[in-house]
Design a protein around this motif. Structure first.
Motif, PDB file in Angstrom:
ATOM      1  N   SER A   8       1.016  -1.213  -0.151  1.00  0.00           N
ATOM      2  CA  SER A   8       0.048  -0.109  -0.042  1.00  0.00           C
ATOM      3  C   SER A   8       1.054   0.659  -0.082  1.00  0.00           C
ATOM      4  O   SER A   8       1.476   1.379   0.893  1.00  0.00           O
ATOM      5  CB  SER A   8      -0.962  -0.193   1.254  1.00  0.00           C
ATOM      6  N   LYS A  39      -2.119   6.753  -6.203  1.00  0.00           N
ATOM      7  CA  LYS A  39      -1.846   5.981  -5.718  1.00  0.00           C
ATOM      8  C   LYS A  39      -2.305   5.717  -4.266  1.00  0.00           C
ATOM      9  O   LYS A  39      -1.900   4.508  -4.140  1.00  0.00           O
ATOM     10  CB  LYS A  39      -1.007   5.172  -6.372  1.00  0.00           C
ATOM     11  N   ASN A  42      -3.558   3.202  -2.439  1.00  0.00           N
ATOM     12  CA  ASN A  42      -3.831   1.418  -3.136  1.00  0.00           C
ATOM     13  C   ASN A  42      -2.776   1.075  -3.267  1.00  0.00           C
ATOM     14  O   ASN A  42      -1.879   0.918  -2.816  1.00  0.00           O
ATOM     15  CB  ASN A  42      -4.395   2.168  -4.755  1.00  0.00           C
ATOM     16  N   ASN A  43      -2.235  -0.317  -3.664  1.00  0.00           N
ATOM     17  CA  ASN A  43      -1.663  -1.328  -3.934  1.00  0.00           C
ATOM     18  C   ASN A  43      -0.812  -1.243  -4.711  1.00  0.00           C
ATOM     19  O   ASN A  43      -1.207  -0.432  -6.442  1.00  0.00           O
ATOM     20  CB  ASN A  43      -1.637  -2.343  -3.389  1.00  0.00           C
TER      21      ASN A  43
END
Length: 203
Positions: A8, A39, A42-43
């Motif tokens: 993450s 991002k 987010n991963n």
């Protein structure tokens, strides 16, 4: 040591990003951290290079394997350290840098931060003809213009891999350079290059 880190995205700053994986936050310096801004939380997958010296240990990260490959090759140029290599990647696209080196375009290379005429010339001397493993993905027509065939590119890539393998086995640059002219006479696979090189080195 680390091929990539997946996790993450927790932080984006001017110099680095932080990726959390299994409760550990990895601080990773990247050419342009802000390309990851969209991002956050987010991963992401970041291809990493673990840089270790007596006085420093750091992780450098890239969006693609091609960027990582170019970074590692730039580190082999005298006068270019990690920060300089990051600056080059941040300021120019991979295909632009490769094209400038292959075409000996010093006027383009000196536009990068910290790159003067001497360093630009050194980049060309050290890297020209050694970037085929990067070019097919980013600049597939570059070598066609210079009359390189797909077979030439594959062979050169195999040769470079073989040289790296020989150095990993402990052979010095001097020992490897001594047998290089003979090896280059043929188009072989990586394994074949290594076997032939070892035959010559062990004589």
């Amino acid at each position: 040591m680390y091929e990539f880190i997946k996790g993450s995205l927790e932080f984006v700053g001017p110099e680095y990003i932080v990726i959390e994986n299994n409760g550990i936050g990895y601080q990773i310096s990247t050419p342009n951290p802000f390309i990851f801004s969209s991002k956050i939380e987010n991963n992401v997958i970041v291809y990493t290079y673990h840089y270790v010296r007596e006085d420093v240990m750091a992780l450098y990260g890239f969006e693609t394997r091609e960027e990582k490959r170019l970074f590692t090759k730039l580190l082999n140029v005298s006068g270019i350290g990690p920060k300089g290599a990051l600056a080059i990647l941040a300021s120019g696209e991979v295909q632009q840098v490769v094209a400038a080196i292959e075409n000996e375009d010093e006027s383009f290379l000196v536009k990068f931060p910290g790159v003067g005429k001497k360093t630009a010339r050194q980049m060309i001397l050290d890297l020209k003809g050694k970037l085929q493993d990067i070019v097919p993905d980013y600049f597939p027509n570059l070598f066609n213009a210079n009359q390189f065939t797909a077979q030439d590119i594959a062979s050169n890539s195999a040769f470079e891999e073989a040289i790296l393998a020989l150095k990993a086995l402990g052979y010095s640059d001097k020992e490897v350079k001594k047998i290089t002219p003979e090896l280059k006479k043929e188009q072989l696979s990586t394994d074949q290059y290594i076997k032939k090189a070892l035959q010559r080195l062990l004589k």
